[in-house]
Design a protein around this motif. Structure first.
Motif, mmCIF file in Angstrom:
data_model
loop_
_atom_site.group_PDB
_atom_site.id
_atom_site.type_symbol
_atom_site.label_atom_id
_atom_site.label_comp_id
_atom_site.label_asym_id
_atom_site.label_seq_id
_atom_site.Cartn_x
_atom_site.Cartn_y
_atom_site.Cartn_z
ATOM 1 N N LYS A 237 0.866 -1.185 0.000
ATOM 2 C CA LYS A 237 0.000 0.000 0.000
ATOM 3 C C LYS A 237 0.902 1.234 0.000
ATOM 4 N N SER A 238 0.531 2.247 -0.764
ATOM 5 C CA SER A 238 1.421 3.412 -0.858
ATOM 6 C C SER A 238 1.553 4.119 0.490
ATOM 7 N N SER A 239 0.488 4.018 1.314
ATOM 8 C CA SER A 239 0.545 4.686 2.627
ATOM 9 C C SER A 239 1.580 4.039 3.562
ATOM 10 N N HIS A 240 2.005 2.824 3.238
ATOM 11 C CA HIS A 240 2.953 2.132 4.120
ATOM 12 C C HIS A 240 4.406 2.563 3.869
ATOM 13 N N LYS A 241 4.642 3.117 2.691
ATOM 14 C CA LYS A 241 6.024 3.415 2.317
ATOM 15 C C LYS A 241 6.681 4.384 3.307
ATOM 16 N N SER A 242 5.959 5.459 3.641
ATOM 17 C CA SER A 242 6.558 6.455 4.532
ATOM 18 C C SER A 242 6.734 5.894 5.944
ATOM 19 N N ILE A 243 5.880 4.933 6.331
ATOM 20 C CA ILE A 243 6.021 4.301 7.656
ATOM 21 C C ILE A 243 7.309 3.470 7.691
ATOM 22 N N ILE A 244 7.561 2.761 6.600
ATOM 23 C CA ILE A 244 8.752 1.898 6.542
ATOM 24 C C ILE A 244 10.025 2.747 6.519
ATOM 25 N N ILE A 245 9.960 3.861 5.831
ATOM 26 C CA ILE A 245 11.142 4.742 5.785
ATOM 27 C C ILE A 245 11.312 5.467 7.121
ATOM 28 N N GLY A 246 10.211 5.899 7.708
ATOM 29 C CA GLY A 246 10.257 6.575 9.000
ATOM 30 C C GLY A 246 10.678 8.030 8.875
ATOM 31 N N LYS A 247 10.587 8.728 10.001
ATOM 32 C CA LYS A 247 10.921 10.157 10.007
ATOM 33 C C LYS A 247 12.405 10.342 9.675
ATOM 34 N N HIS A 248 12.695 11.086 8.667
ATOM 35 C CA HIS A 248 14.073 11.313 8.200
ATOM 36 C C HIS A 248 14.811 9.992 7.966
ATOM 37 N N GLY A 249 14.085 8.969 7.610
ATOM 38 C CA GLY A 249 14.725 7.684 7.294
ATOM 39 C C GLY A 249 15.084 6.846 8.506
ATOM 40 N N SER A 250 14.541 7.235 9.678
ATOM 41 C CA SER A 250 14.992 6.580 10.912
ATOM 42 C C SER A 250 14.606 5.096 10.987
ATOM 43 N N MET A 251 13.407 4.743 10.511
ATOM 44 C CA MET A 251 12.973 3.343 10.599
ATOM 45 C C MET A 251 13.819 2.457 9.689
ATOM 46 N N LEU A 252 14.010 2.904 8.467
ATOM 47 C CA LEU A 252 14.790 2.111 7.516
ATOM 48 C C LEU A 252 16.227 1.945 8.020
ATOM 49 N N LYS A 253 16.700 2.985 8.698
ATOM 50 C CA LYS A 253 18.070 2.944 9.225
ATOM 51 C C LYS A 253 18.203 1.849 10.293
ATOM 52 N N VAL A 254 17.221 1.790 11.190
ATOM 53 C CA VAL A 254 17.259 0.764 12.248
ATOM 54 C C VAL A 254 17.174 -0.639 11.635
ATOM 55 N N ILE A 255 16.226 -0.809 10.708
ATOM 56 C CA ILE A 255 16.074 -2.113 10.050
ATOM 57 C C ILE A 255 17.394 -2.494 9.374
ATOM 58 N N GLY A 256 17.975 -1.555 8.655
ATOM 59 C CA GLY A 256 19.221 -1.814 7.924
ATOM 60 C C GLY A 256 20.380 -2.133 8.856
ATOM 61 N N MET A 257 20.480 -1.379 9.950
ATOM 62 C CA MET A 257 21.595 -1.588 10.887
ATOM 63 C C MET A 257 21.525 -2.972 11.537
ATOM 64 N N GLU A 258 20.322 -3.311 11.993
ATOM 65 C CA GLU A 258 20.160 -4.603 12.674
ATOM 66 C C GLU A 258 20.358 -5.770 11.703
ATOM 67 N N ALA A 259 19.826 -5.594 10.497
ATOM 68 C CA ALA A 259 19.982 -6.665 9.494
ATOM 69 C C ALA A 259 21.462 -6.823 9.140
ATOM 70 N N ARG A 260 22.142 -5.702 8.981
ATOM 71 C CA ARG A 260 23.562 -5.762 8.601
ATOM 72 C C ARG A 260 24.360 -6.552 9.633
ATOM 73 N N LYS A 261 24.080 -6.277 10.906
ATOM 74 C CA LYS A 261 24.817 -6.977 11.976
ATOM 75 C C LYS A 261 24.673 -8.493 11.846
ATOM 76 N N ASP A 262 23.426 -8.946 11.689
ATOM 77 C CA ASP A 262 23.175 -10.397 11.586
ATOM 78 C C ASP A 262 23.795 -10.978 10.311
ATOM 79 N N ILE A 263 23.698 -10.213 9.227
ATOM 80 C CA ILE A 263 24.243 -10.722 7.956
ATOM 81 C C ILE A 263 25.766 -10.785 8.034
#
Ligand SMILES: Nc1nc2c(ncn2[C@@H]2O[C@H](COP(=O)(O)OP(=O)(O)OP(=O)(O)O)[C@@H](O)[C@H]2O)c(=O)[nH]1
Ligand SMILES: [Mg+2]
Length: 299
Positions: A237-263
């Motif tokens: 849903k297009s409304s979900h995109k901004s939620i996944i990115i988060g304010k100033h990209g904060s959500m995507l950053k957390v997801i990316g950081m945590e995923a990177r650690k495990d990978i």
């Protein structure tokens, strides 16, 4: 001359409703995390194969998506994965959450209880259950056709050794299906995508997690110690995109950081992880999108 101890092996499927702890149990049985886990129902979307080999036995576990009435084409694929996993198995673990056994769990217990394979009913999450409630539950399922009923906690490991020895005891004599050091048949690329999805499930709420799909575009070794991974997170849903990115990209950053650690731990290398977010309206019902995201049967 001394007789050689016979080798036992077999395929054991793990089935049950969503969120009962099947993937947690698979990881506990293997002593390694190969399946992602979350407190959102319908975390697992494919059958996940995990191999445990000892001197005299090899168990091939098949973790499966939680059984539910599908409402999307993705859900239908997931339920087909369960049916496929049940073909040609030597034994079956049917799992319920001992704290929340509802009608659908009881239906599964009854249906699976009629199957011809050896089977164990696993009552999970006993770290949360009251003793008298557990005893009542055990009594109520005692005549459901299972060879064993084993209460355990996949999280704490309580009861795990009992389960392991009963599983070994139900294996027929058989060959090594996989080389001794095999843990799973999942390609690196798939596991990387799953790790990213796990972090997204962990941090996103409500209906957003259900609509997440991850496409790993590439896993490229740049140098000896550095791997570049590019992946796209899809939402439906297009409304979900901004939620996944988060304010100033904060959500995507957390997801990316945590995923990177495990990978990084998985690949034993430094990882550059680049994530994109895209909208694919209603992808869970679209054949092409499902195929792209790895939710299609290999014919
Ligand atoms: N307290 C407790 N929590 C558990 C136990 N086993 C699993 N969980 C939790 O239950 C939730 C669901 O676990 P999963 O392993 O993802 O469940 P699943 O059956 O694979 O779920 P689907 O893939 O959605 O079908 C997670 O939050 C786990 O941490 C347990 O023994 N005790
Ligand atoms: Mg699971």
């Amino acid at each position: 001359m001394q007789e050689k101890t016979p080798f036992h092996s077999g395929f054991i499927a793990i089935v049950g409703r969503p969120n009962v702890g099947k993937s947690t149990l698979l990881n506990a049985l293997l002593g390694e995390k190969i399946a992602i886990v979350s407190d959102r129902p319908q975390t697992t979307r494919n059958r996940i194969l995990g191999v445990s080999t000892s001197e005299n036995a090899q168990v091939v576990f098949l973790d499966t998506p939680g059984m539910h009435a599908p409402r999307t084409r993705l859900g239908e694929y997931m339920m087909q994965s369960v049916r496929d996993a049940l073909k040609g198995i030597d034994g079956l673990l049917v799992m319920v959450d001992a704290n929340a056994v509802g009608k659908q769990d009881r239906d599964i217990i009854t249906e699976m209880g009629m199957r011809k394979e050896k089977k164990i009913l696993v009552l999970n999450k006993i770290d949360l259950v009251r003793k008298d409630a557990l005893l009542g539950l055990i009594q109520s399922v005692a005549d459901s056709g299972y060879d064993h009923i084993i209460p355990l906690s996949a999280r704490t490991g309580d009861g795990l050794e009992t389960l392991k020895s009963e599983i070994i005891a139900m294996l027929p004599e058989g060959p090594r299906y996989f080389p001794d050091d095999t843990l799973t048949d999942q390609p690196e690329r798939f596991i990387c995508g799953e790790i990213i999805r796990e972090k997204a499930l962990m941090h996103l709420k409500d209906e957003v997690p259900h609509g997440i799909g991850v496409e790993v575009l590439g896993v490229k070794k740049i140098s000896d110690g550095l791997t570049q991974i590019d992946a796209t997170l899809y939402c439906d849903k297009s409304s979900h995109k901004s939620i996944i990115i988060g304010k100033h990209g904060s959500m995507l950053k957390v997801i990316g950081m945590e995923a990177r650690k495990d990978i990084e731990a998985l690949l034993n290398a430094h990882v550059n992880l680049q994530l994109w977010v895209k909208v694919r309206e209603d992808w869970r019902n679209r054949r092409d999108d499902l195929r792209t995201l790895g939710y299609a049967r290999e014919e």
